[in-house]
Write a protein that holds these residues in place. Structure first.
Motif, PDB file in Angstrom:
ATOM      1  N   GLY A 113     -10.754  -9.478   2.128  1.00 12.13           N
ATOM      2  CA  GLY A 113     -10.691  -8.420   3.141  1.00 12.13           C
ATOM      3  C   GLY A 113      -9.267  -8.117   3.552  1.00 12.13           C
ATOM      4  O   GLY A 113      -8.897  -6.960   3.770  1.00 12.13           O
ATOM      5  N   LEU A 114      -8.426  -9.135   3.651  1.00 17.04           N
ATOM      6  CA  LEU A 114      -7.025  -8.918   4.019  1.00 17.04           C
ATOM      7  C   LEU A 114      -6.268  -8.195   2.912  1.00 17.04           C
ATOM      8  O   LEU A 114      -5.390  -7.374   3.193  1.00 17.04           O
ATOM      9  CB  LEU A 114      -6.355 -10.248   4.334  1.00 17.04           C
ATOM     10  CG  LEU A 114      -6.839 -10.941   5.614  1.00 17.04           C
ATOM     11  CD1 LEU A 114      -6.142 -12.282   5.761  1.00 17.04           C
ATOM     12  CD2 LEU A 114      -6.594 -10.069   6.825  1.00 17.04           C
ATOM     13  N   SER A 115      -6.585  -8.475   1.668  1.00 20.00           N
ATOM     14  CA  SER A 115      -5.893  -7.777   0.582  1.00 20.00           C
ATOM     15  C   SER A 115      -6.267  -6.304   0.572  1.00 20.00           C
ATOM     16  O   SER A 115      -5.451  -5.458   0.211  1.00 20.00           O
ATOM     17  CB  SER A 115      -6.195  -8.420  -0.770  1.00 20.00           C
ATOM     18  OG  SER A 115      -7.565  -8.282  -1.088  1.00 20.00           O
ATOM     19  N   ALA A 116      -7.489  -5.962   1.001  1.00 20.86           N
ATOM     20  CA  ALA A 116      -7.887  -4.556   1.110  1.00 20.86           C
ATOM     21  C   ALA A 116      -7.063  -3.870   2.198  1.00 20.86           C
ATOM     22  O   ALA A 116      -6.648  -2.719   2.040  1.00 20.86           O
ATOM     23  CB  ALA A 116      -9.373  -4.453   1.407  1.00 20.86           C
ATOM     24  N   GLN A 119      -3.665  -3.178   0.786  1.00 16.56           N
ATOM     25  CA  GLN A 119      -3.705  -2.029  -0.122  1.00 16.56           C
ATOM     26  C   GLN A 119      -3.718  -0.714   0.664  1.00 16.56           C
ATOM     27  O   GLN A 119      -3.034   0.213   0.301  1.00 16.56           O
ATOM     28  CB  GLN A 119      -4.939  -2.135  -1.043  1.00 16.56           C
ATOM     29  CG  GLN A 119      -4.999  -1.068  -2.107  1.00 16.56           C
ATOM     30  CD  GLN A 119      -3.868  -1.210  -3.119  1.00 16.56           C
ATOM     31  OE1 GLN A 119      -3.378  -2.296  -3.397  1.00 16.56           O
ATOM     32  NE2 GLN A 119      -3.417  -0.077  -3.622  1.00 16.56           N
ATOM     33  N   ASP A 120      -4.499  -0.656   1.772  1.00 15.63           N
ATOM     34  CA  ASP A 120      -4.545   0.546   2.611  1.00 15.63           C
ATOM     35  C   ASP A 120      -3.174   0.829   3.195  1.00 15.63           C
ATOM     36  O   ASP A 120      -2.742   1.984   3.292  1.00 15.63           O
ATOM     37  CB  ASP A 120      -5.578   0.376   3.742  1.00 15.63           C
ATOM     38  CG  ASP A 120      -7.008   0.404   3.234  1.00 15.63           C
ATOM     39  OD1 ASP A 120      -7.215   0.855   2.081  1.00 15.63           O
ATOM     40  OD2 ASP A 120      -7.893  -0.072   3.969  1.00 15.63           O
ATOM     41  N   GLN A 124      -0.717   4.267   2.612  1.00 14.94           N
ATOM     42  CA  GLN A 124      -0.261   5.127   3.685  1.00 14.94           C
ATOM     43  C   GLN A 124       1.254   5.372   3.594  1.00 14.94           C
ATOM     44  O   GLN A 124       1.756   6.369   4.066  1.00 14.94           O
ATOM     45  CB  GLN A 124      -0.591   4.537   5.041  1.00 14.94           C
ATOM     46  CG  GLN A 124      -2.079   4.561   5.339  1.00 14.94           C
ATOM     47  CD  GLN A 124      -2.421   3.863   6.644  1.00 14.94           C
ATOM     48  OE1 GLN A 124      -1.550   3.361   7.327  1.00 14.94           O
ATOM     49  NE2 GLN A 124      -3.692   3.846   6.977  1.00 14.94           N
ATOM     50  N   ASP A 125       1.986   4.450   2.983  1.00 18.45           N
ATOM     51  CA  ASP A 125       3.446   4.619   2.881  1.00 18.45           C
ATOM     52  C   ASP A 125       3.779   5.567   1.816  1.00 18.45           C
ATOM     53  O   ASP A 125       3.876   6.440   1.351  1.00 18.45           O
ATOM     54  CB  ASP A 125       4.120   3.286   2.543  1.00 18.45           C
ATOM     55  CG  ASP A 125       4.067   2.337   3.731  1.00 18.45           C
ATOM     56  OD1 ASP A 125       3.866   2.780   4.857  1.00 18.45           O
ATOM     57  OD2 ASP A 125       4.224   1.132   3.478  1.00 18.45           O
TER      58      ASP A 125
END
Length: 125
Positions: A113-116, A119-120, A124-125
């Motif tokens: 879940g943290l890797s998702a 990735q988000d 955004q950058d």
């Protein structure tokens, strides 16, 4: 004059698969054997009779002797080559065909879940 001493050498072609990569292998092997076949009219007690090979009339049955010699000569883990790298534990690819074979580091499912989120954040950058 207890019997007939049989001494010989046998060659055989062994076929099987590599214990590491499962590729078919074929190797010639040579075994030596020696056995005393005693005459049937000899008196042996039942304890001595267990490991004694006997002549059957004028014939000698070499099949059990040859089978035992070849089985004892078989390698415990046959290999296609001495330094066979085997198969990839993740995908099953034969490592001898692709020495640079690699996978990305596995992500612990508890942290997936943290890797998702990461990735988000990069999207955004």
């Amino acid at each position: 004059m207890e019997g007939v001493l049989v001494t010989g050498t046998a060659t055989a072609e062994l076929e099987g698969e590599c214990a590491r990569c499962l590729e078919p292998i074929s190797d010639p092997t040579e075994v030596t054997f020696q056995e005393l076949f005693v005459y049937e009219d000899r008196d042996y007690s039942s304890e001595e009779d267990d490991g004694v090979s006997k002549l059957e009339g004028d014939l000698v049955d070499l099949e059990p002797l040859l089978r035992d010699a070849v089985v004892l000569a078989l390698p415990f883990q046959p290999l296609c080559m001495e330094d066979c790298p085997g198969l990839c534990v993740e995908c099953g690819a034969r490592l001898a065909d692709d020495p640079d074979h690699a996978h990305e580091a596995a992500i612990d499912p508890r942290w997936a879940g943290l890797s998702a989120l990461r990735q988000d954040e990069q999207d955004q950058d």
